[in-house]
Design an enzyme around this catalytic site. Structure first.
Site, PDB file in Angstrom:
ATOM      1  N   GLN A   1       0.768  -1.024   0.150  1.00 49.05           N
ATOM      2  CA  GLN A   1       0.263  -0.054   0.060  1.00 49.05           C
ATOM      3  C   GLN A   1       0.704   1.145  -0.147  1.00 49.05           C
ATOM      4  O   GLN A   1       0.357   2.587  -0.135  1.00 49.05           O
ATOM      5  CB  GLN A   1      -0.946   0.088   1.130  1.00 49.05           C
TER       6      GLN A   1
ATOM      7  N   PHE B   1      -6.340  -4.213   3.316  1.00 44.63           N
ATOM      8  CA  PHE B   1      -6.993  -3.623   4.630  1.00 44.63           C
ATOM      9  C   PHE B   1      -6.083  -3.061   5.675  1.00 44.63           C
ATOM     10  O   PHE B   1      -6.484  -3.187   6.589  1.00 44.63           O
ATOM     11  CB  PHE B   1      -7.880  -4.946   5.130  1.00 44.63           C
TER      12      PHE B   1
ATOM     13  N   GLU C   1       0.368  -2.212   4.585  1.00 43.85           N
ATOM     14  CA  GLU C   1       0.781  -0.645   4.722  1.00 43.85           C
ATOM     15  C   GLU C   1       2.207  -0.732   5.091  1.00 43.85           C
ATOM     16  O   GLU C   1       2.952   0.056   4.454  1.00 43.85           O
ATOM     17  CB  GLU C   1       0.090   0.425   5.544  1.00 43.85           C
TER      18      GLU C   1
ATOM     19  N   ARG D   1      -5.096   7.770  16.598  1.00 42.54           N
ATOM     20  CA  ARG D   1      -6.442   7.866  15.927  1.00 42.54           C
ATOM     21  C   ARG D   1      -7.152   7.222  16.976  1.00 42.54           C
ATOM     22  O   ARG D   1      -8.665   7.877  16.888  1.00 42.54           O
ATOM     23  CB  ARG D   1      -6.413   6.909  14.777  1.00 42.54           C
TER      24      ARG D   1
ATOM     25  N   ALA E   1      -5.832   5.324   5.387  1.00 41.03           N
ATOM     26  CA  ALA E   1      -6.574   6.651   6.125  1.00 41.03           C
ATOM     27  C   ALA E   1      -7.948   7.182   5.233  1.00 41.03           C
ATOM     28  O   ALA E   1      -8.267   8.215   5.447  1.00 41.03           O
ATOM     29  CB  ALA E   1      -5.662   7.969   6.490  1.00 41.03           C
TER      30      ALA E   1
ATOM     31  N   GLU F   1     -13.058   3.387   5.283  1.00 34.65           N
ATOM     32  CA  GLU F   1     -12.915   2.876   6.764  1.00 34.65           C
ATOM     33  C   GLU F   1     -14.231   3.141   7.621  1.00 34.65           C
ATOM     34  O   GLU F   1     -14.602   2.177   8.281  1.00 34.65           O
ATOM     35  CB  GLU F   1     -11.813   3.599   7.536  1.00 34.65           C
TER      36      GLU F   1
END
Length: 769
Positions: A194, A225, A229, A307, A508, A719
């Protein structure tokens, strides 16, 4: 408007879509096998590779001694050993790399490697880490108002605790990378990542070469998903190290079992809270301490914690709050990004607290939720200081409560539960408010490169990656709409670091927001150049009527003067004229999200460009004798702004919700006391199937809700729908509570498996008796 389908949909169905494992490299391709630790914590006293190296078909076996540069990596904090040295810290940690002519030879070589371990006591759970003081990082705390004063003024104070387990990403395509050496130091890496730019940087560091020598290309991933990343990086590093050593192409593709053992999961959390409120259920203060299992290294834990902190209040205005989160270090694979990125775990605490308020006051939880929603003109400042603008919670609520017939169904369900002894039904409504942007402001930037060819066709390059979510399709639509041409004449190229540098991860939920705006910036430049040439062309034969650049319109494959529509030329012909006039038909684009900032020390700022809103109503059926749950109906109304592609947005909402249902109900990762993951294959780890989807599944987008200052007034949708699955979890709690006529709040944590449901029912029955 004509429906636009996923740009790879036909290729997916026909089998023509090319993934990394399908690439035809050459006959020199070698297969990589990673020899991993079988201990969660142990010293490596000695090892012997001699017999394995002598096996025919083995081209290289590397230990940490053989690495060309530093033996350390990591996406933010570099604290991950590329290959273990004197100690292993989790089961699945890489120790050796084998390059062989076949998978079978690599497996045989692994059997010949001798390793002598000295086992050490592992830390596996959050509770064990807390008991031993094994902090990964100091506690992070966010505050607003005056909690101490509010505690004294609150009419009621209750406390509670809720936890969630890990979740396996279970992307269809496991982690994979192919590295192909070029001349000199050049290395081409095909990676299912990603974040191609980060993979490029970390591969370069591991090989001891420069970023310019490494090209990372990603055409598509078979799902990610969040699991690709940061954790795709080590896979690319391993393949590249062996490729550099052997000067041959090397492929590393993890088996399903290897992937589940070696890679991290969604972070497990334990949230302990206190909440103060009045007789009406209006929240006065909220204090929560979140504890998370980070695993063996930092990975992305700290931004995930950030977050969680900024989503701990979800959709509710809380004037006085103290929100803390502590990451704990354990001997498990480092946990990592997963859809929602800490948001779901942060929201779970406040949703559990609201349920507890409802039980305490003998009110319906929907009433408590509605009363505490963020306000429109006041009561609209978040704990981190950002004003919640364009709040659509009330609009969505009013529409959904009417279309779902919540109140009418609640009466029917209460009647059903009163009449049935062993069968119960539950109903719940839950909202989501999800901030869109990376928490770290510098990541909110994107680049693009748009080329127009002389036949009028367009090739778009951008920094985002396609993992099935439809980003390439939306980018293709954006380019076509901005240039006013048919989408059939636009193609989006594979993402590569050689075309668009220094990109951020596709994460994000910001892939379309960022890259779409970068593409628009490039097309705007091109349109200005083209318009100038065409204005000159329009004006050259008519000295009395002048066209102006500001009146030139690009639409329906034509370029024309809106004040003189007879002045019209096809896009293709116009491009030929522009080319003959020696004007560039290639442009770079760039975008950075405006007006976002955050002070990590003060935990204050404006980290989000905007918020996405949604609400879900779910009804479930429960067999109290077996714990079996059937999802009867779910109604979702979600705010996607002015949607670019309704089909794709609806698909993302459905998929995100069902993945959330898995986390809330059936997906359970289990480790033994020695740190071994016990369910690491599809026969022991269950993800949602067709029978786990609501029988009646109604998903709609909020209409007439354009989003200002974004690409084509749209909103991110990847998301936020995940958290709407809380409606399933709390509907299950509602059904369990019916066993005791709603006199007692069920004790239930995520995931609500059959076993946990039965234990919760048993607990209710014991309280009754």
């Amino acid at each position: 408007m004509k429906k636009v389908y996923h740009e790879s949909g036909v290729f997916h169905v026909s089998g023509e879509a090319i993934y990394i494992d399908d690439l035809l490299i050459n006959s020199q391709l070698l297969i990589c096998k990673v020899v991993c630790s079988t201990y969660a914590h142990a010293k490596i006293k000695s090892f012997d590779l001699s017999q394995a190296k002598e096996l025919q078909g083995i081209h290289a076996i590397l230990s940490y001694h053989d690495l060309p540069a530093k033996n350390i990596t990591g996406p933010i904090v570099q604290d991950e050993l590329i290959l273990a040295e004197d100690e292993v810290t989790f089961v699945g940690q890489g120790i050796f790399l084998i390059a062989a002519e076949s998978k079978e030879i690599a497996i045989e070589a692994e059997k010949l490697i001798k390793i002598e371990y000295e086992p050490l006591e592992p830390i596996v759970t959050i509770e064990q880490a807390m008991a031993k003081g094994s902090k990964l990082h100091p506690t992070q705390t966010m505050s607003c108002g005056n909690v101490e004063k509010a505690r004294k003024e609150s009419q009621h104070i209750i406390e509670g605790e809720i936890s969630n387990g890990a979740q396996e990403h279970w992307y269809l395509e496991t982690q994979i990378s192919v590295a192909v050496p070029g001349e000199g130091d050049d290395m081409k890496v095909y990676s299912s990542t990603q974040h191609p730019s980060e993979t490029q940087a970390l591969v370069a560091e591991a090989l001891g070469i420069k970023k310019m020598d490494v090209e990372v290309e990603t055409r598509r991933m078979g799902g990610a998903f969040g699991g690709k990343e940061s954790q795709a990086n080590i896979i690319a590093i391993y393949a590249a190290l062996l490729s550099q050593k052997t000067r041959q192409p090397v492929k590393l593709r993890l088996s399903r079992e290897e992937d589940q053992i070696m890679t991290g999961k969604r972070h497990p959390f334990i949230s302990k809270f206190k909440i103060g409120f009045n007789d009406e259920g209006i929240i006065n203060f909220y204090e929560v301490n979140m504890h998370t299992n980070a695993g063996a290294s930092y990975d992305l834990t700290m931004p995930i914690v950030a977050r969680a902190l900024t989503h701990a209040e979800n959709s509710y205005y809380i004037p006085n709050a103290k929100i803390s989160a502590t990451p704990w270090k354990t001997n498990t694979a480092s946990n990592t990004a997963f859809r929602g990125f800490g948001g779901p775990q942060g929201m779970l605490g406040i949703e559990a607290a609201i349920e507890k308020i409802a039980f305490y006051l003998k009110k319906d939880a929907s009433e408590i939720r509605y009363k505490n929603f963020y306000g429109i003109d006041d009561r609209n400042i978040s704990p981190y200081g950002e004003i919640v603008e364009n709040n659509r919670l009330y609009t969505i609520w009013d529409k959904l409560m009417e279309t779902s017939e919540y109140e009418k169904r609640k009466i029917k369900i209460n009647k059903f539960n009163h009449e049935k002894e062993f069968y119960k039904k539950g109903l719940a409504v839950t909202p989501v408010k999800f901030g869109i942007s990376f928490n770290s402001a510098f990541l909110n930037q994107a680049g693009a490169l748009v080329n127009i060819y002389t036949d009028g066709t367009v090739l778009v390059n951008h920094g985002g990656t396609e993992m099935g979510q439809g980003l390439y399709t939306k980018i293709r639509q954006i380019a076509a709409l901005e240039l006013g041409i048919s989408i059939d004449n636009v193609k989006v190229n594979a993402t590569t670091t050689s075309k668009v540098p220094n990109t951020s991860a596709t994460a994000a939920s910001s892939g379309t927001d960022l890259n779409g705006m970068a593409v628009k910036n490039a097309t705007d430049k091109l349109k200005k150049r083209i318009a100038q040439v065409i204005v000159d062309e329009f004006n050259k034969d008519d000295k009395h009527a002048f066209s102006k650049i500001e009146n030139i319109v690009f639409k329906n494959n034509y370029i024309f003067d809106k004040n003189n529509t007879e002045r019209k030329i096809s896009f293709e012909k116009a491009i030929s004229i522009v080319y003959l006039n020696r004007v560039s038909l290639s442009a770079t684009g760039y975008y950075k999200t405006p007006n976002i900032y955050y002070d990590n020390d003060k935990q204050k700022g404006r980290p989000f460009h905007y918020y996405a809103f949604g609400i879900s109503v779910s009804e479930i059926f429960l067999d109290t004798l077996t714990g079996y749950v059937k999802l009867l109906r779910t109604d979702i109304l979600h705010d996607a702004g002015k949607t670019i592609n309704k089909n794709i947005d609806i698909g993302q909402i459905e998929g995100g919700f069902v993945q959330g249902v898995g986390w809330c109900t059936i997906e359970e990762c289990k480790w033994d006391k020695n740190g071994n993951l016990l369910n690491h294959s599809p026969d022991t780890y269950k993800i949602p199937g067709i029978t786990d989807i609501p029988e009646d599944f109604r998903v709609n987008l909020l209409e007439d809700a354009p989003n200002p200052n974004t690409i084509r007034q749209s909103k991110a949708v990847g998301e936020p729908p995940f958290m709407l699955a809380f409606s399933i979890f709390f509907a299950i709690k509602d059904a369990i509570a019916a066993v005791g006529n709603h006199e007692f709040e069920p004790n239930l944590n995520l995931p609500a498996t059959n076993e946990k449901i039965l234990l919760s029912i048993e607990d209710i029955k014991n309280k009754i008796s």
